[in-house]
Design an enzyme around this catalytic site. Structure first.
Site, mmCIF file in Angstrom:
data_model
loop_
_atom_site.group_PDB
_atom_site.id
_atom_site.type_symbol
_atom_site.label_atom_id
_atom_site.label_comp_id
_atom_site.label_asym_id
_atom_site.label_seq_id
_atom_site.Cartn_x
_atom_site.Cartn_y
_atom_site.Cartn_z
ATOM 1 C CE1 TYR A 1 16.211 19.932 26.638
ATOM 2 C CE2 TYR A 1 17.769 20.035 28.480
ATOM 3 C CZ TYR A 1 16.407 20.015 28.047
ATOM 4 O OH TYR A 1 15.283 19.874 28.827
ATOM 5 C CG HIS B 1 13.423 14.895 26.896
ATOM 6 N ND1 HIS B 1 14.370 15.668 26.017
ATOM 7 C CD2 HIS B 1 12.510 16.052 27.415
ATOM 8 C CE1 HIS B 1 14.178 16.948 26.278
ATOM 9 N NE2 HIS B 1 13.146 17.048 27.060
HETATM 10 N N1 LIG Z 1 10.438 18.875 28.813
HETATM 11 C C1 LIG Z 1 11.674 18.800 29.649
HETATM 12 O O1 LIG Z 1 12.013 17.795 30.141
HETATM 13 C C2 LIG Z 1 11.868 20.169 30.038
HETATM 14 C C3 LIG Z 1 11.028 21.417 29.409
HETATM 15 C C4 LIG Z 1 11.354 22.590 29.777
HETATM 16 C C5 LIG Z 1 12.550 22.794 30.594
HETATM 17 N N2 LIG Z 1 13.202 21.742 31.012
HETATM 18 C C6 LIG Z 1 14.317 22.041 32.065
HETATM 19 O O2 LIG Z 1 14.193 23.114 32.977
HETATM 20 C C7 LIG Z 1 14.932 23.977 32.575
HETATM 21 C C8 LIG Z 1 14.396 25.390 33.042
HETATM 22 O O3 LIG Z 1 13.576 25.594 31.708
HETATM 23 P P1 LIG Z 1 13.947 26.709 30.803
HETATM 24 O O4 LIG Z 1 15.358 27.024 30.795
HETATM 25 O O5 LIG Z 1 13.351 26.303 29.275
HETATM 26 O O6 LIG Z 1 13.129 28.169 31.114
HETATM 27 P P2 LIG Z 1 13.228 29.133 32.500
HETATM 28 O O7 LIG Z 1 13.920 28.534 33.462
HETATM 29 O O8 LIG Z 1 11.699 29.205 32.852
HETATM 30 O O9 LIG Z 1 13.948 30.432 31.933
HETATM 31 C C9 LIG Z 1 15.169 30.173 31.242
HETATM 32 C C10 LIG Z 1 15.593 31.412 30.742
HETATM 33 O O10 LIG Z 1 15.517 32.626 31.851
HETATM 34 C C11 LIG Z 1 16.704 33.608 31.741
HETATM 35 N N3 LIG Z 1 17.293 33.583 33.027
HETATM 36 C C12 LIG Z 1 17.476 32.872 34.190
HETATM 37 N N4 LIG Z 1 17.588 33.443 35.299
HETATM 38 C C13 LIG Z 1 17.745 34.784 34.897
HETATM 39 C C14 LIG Z 1 17.806 36.050 35.765
HETATM 40 N N5 LIG Z 1 18.262 35.969 36.928
HETATM 41 N N6 LIG Z 1 17.838 37.181 34.909
HETATM 42 C C15 LIG Z 1 17.494 37.249 33.584
HETATM 43 N N7 LIG Z 1 17.156 36.160 33.141
HETATM 44 C C16 LIG Z 1 17.256 34.927 33.451
HETATM 45 C C17 LIG Z 1 17.959 32.584 31.188
HETATM 46 O O11 LIG Z 1 18.777 33.535 30.461
HETATM 47 P P3 LIG Z 1 20.094 33.138 30.146
HETATM 48 O O12 LIG Z 1 19.865 31.685 29.288
HETATM 49 O O13 LIG Z 1 20.398 34.228 29.119
HETATM 50 O O14 LIG Z 1 20.769 32.740 31.028
HETATM 51 C C18 LIG Z 1 17.129 31.727 30.211
HETATM 52 O O15 LIG Z 1 17.042 31.985 29.049
HETATM 53 C C19 LIG Z 1 15.627 23.965 31.187
HETATM 54 O O16 LIG Z 1 16.810 24.322 31.037
HETATM 55 C C20 LIG Z 1 15.734 22.047 31.257
HETATM 56 O O17 LIG Z 1 16.927 22.011 31.982
HETATM 57 C C21 LIG Z 1 13.036 20.355 30.712
#
Ligand SMILES: NC(=O)c1ccc[n+]([C@@H]2O[C@H](COP(=O)([O-])OP(=O)(O)OC[C@H]3O[C@@H](n4cnc5c(N)ncnc54)[C@H](OP(=O)(O)O)[C@@H]3O)[C@@H](O)[C@H]2O)c1
Length: 326
Positions: free
Chosen positions: A70, A133
């Site tokens: 990341y 990953h």
């Molecule tokens: N292949 C894999 O292993 C994989 C794939 C996808 C995800 N993941 C893990 O899962 C986590 C979650 O996925 P994601 O971060 O891609 O997507 P997500 O959790 O669906 O969405 C994250 C986005 O939502 C925003 N957000 C969160 N809370 C909010 C709120 N209360 N109000 C407005 N906006 C809000 C954040 O904004 P801000 O950034 O501005 O705070 C961020 O940009 C990742 O960070 C990662 O750790 C792993």
């Protein structure tokens, strides 16, 4: 530090499958805080990333998810800096990371190097949970070759170099094939068990039947479900333009949430929190204020009638991510 009491789901701390690890119902996702503007639409400076992690460490959230890759390691560096500034990792906080290739090198040697880099950046002697990953970017034969990535990750666990090992990736058919190897302690799915996409259903069942701990990530579809839906704005889901049926469902779900006096973010988060199969729900964040907003969404009352209504608005399976793979 002892976690403060929380108004979120009970129990707040849960076992992660049969790993012996305990996780909080919500996990902070470390992808955006490493600054990945191509995915999340904005740059995140180091100070903001570190401040976000410090806010997490001061909250009831007791798990942080990151990966070697990341932000080219920035996510891990910022988490490491926050841990150091806090005087060390609180003993009840679990930091999970993932092994990543370097370019097209996902050899066994690269897996060992990835773990060493993560340990160094995080400033942690022991990594209690390390995922393989996104293996979908390679062939199954490449990843499972003798001495390759998977065999080496298993060896690192056998040697005690890492604790539990997990599988973190997208397309459910491929993940099912990896899960069937029987070597993983934990499964992380993303964007596929949400208000808008249920591709991961059979995979979750298979994991639970094996006693594999389940983490459900990206319940906001990368951000779109965290915000109010606005007519006319381009909709992205799972880091790509949304299928028209997904965009249409989003509009109808926004209207349903309005009628029931709640918001999309609360419903999107609680859909996962109320699912007994899921040990922790991973929410990405890169601003300190997200921590309180997430806890508020976790603890808010949702009228029971909304759930049936949202189920009725689920886009058809043909619009889900895995139906659209090239
Ligand atoms: N292949 C894999 O292993 C994989 C794939 C996808 C995800 N993941 C893990 O899962 C986590 C979650 O996925 P994601 O971060 O891609 O997507 P997500 O959790 O669906 O969405 C994250 C986005 O939502 C925003 N957000 C969160 N809370 C909010 C709120 N209360 N109000 C407005 N906006 C809000 C954040 O904004 P801000 O950034 O501005 O705070 C961020 O940009 C990742 O960070 C990662 O750790 C792993």
């Amino acid at each position: 530090m002892t976690a403060p009491s929380t108004p979120g789901p009970t129990p707040w701390m849960r076992p992660l499958g049969s790993t012996g690890l305990q996780v909080s119902a919500v996990c902070a996702g470390g992808s955006p805080l490493g600054s990945m503007p191509a995915l999340y639409g904005r740059d995140v400076c180091a100070d903001e990333g570190v401040a976000t992690v410090r806010a997490v460490l001061d909250s009831p959230i007791r798990m942080i998810d990151t990966s070697n890759g990341y932000g080219d390691g920035e996510s891990e560096r910022r988490i490491g800096a926050a841990i150091a500034a806090a005087g060390g990792l609180p003993p009840d906080v679990l930091v999970a990371t993932k092994v990543d290739p370097r370019g097209r090198d996902f050899s066994g040697a690269r897996v060992r190097e990835s773990v060493a880099e993560s340990r160094d950046r995080l400033g942690l002697d022991h990594l209690p949970l390390v995922h393989l990953h996104d293996p979908e970017h390679f062939t199954f034969a490449e990843i499972t070759a003798p001495g390759g990535a998977l065999e080496t990750l298993v060896a690192l666990r056998d040697e005690g170099e890492v604790g539990a090992i997990g599988l973190a990736g997208g397309p459910v058919d491929e993940m099912a094939r990896y899960l069937d190897t029987g070597v993983f302690d934990v499964l992380l799915v993303h964007n596929r068990w949400t208000l808008l996409d249920r591709s991961a259903g059979p995979l979750l069942e298979a994991a639970v039947a094996r006693g594999t701990g389940v983490l459900n990530a990206a319940v906001y579809g990368g951000g779109v479900l965290a915000r109010r839906y606005e007519e006319g704005r381009a909709v992205r889901y799972g880091y790509r333009p949304a299928h028209p049926e997904v965009a249409a469902a989003l509009a109808r779900m926004q209207a349903a949430c309005d009628r029931h006096g709640t918001d999309l973010a609360t419903a999107a988060l609680q859909l996962s929190l109320r699912d007994d199969r899921i040990a922790s729900t991973v929410v990405g964040m890169s601003r300190p204020a997200r921590v309180d907003a997430t806890m508020a969404a976790a603890g808010a009352e949702v009228p029971e009638a909304l759930w049936a209504e949202l189920e009725g608005l689920l886009p058809p399976a043909g619009a889900w991510l895995d139906a659209r793979r090239p």
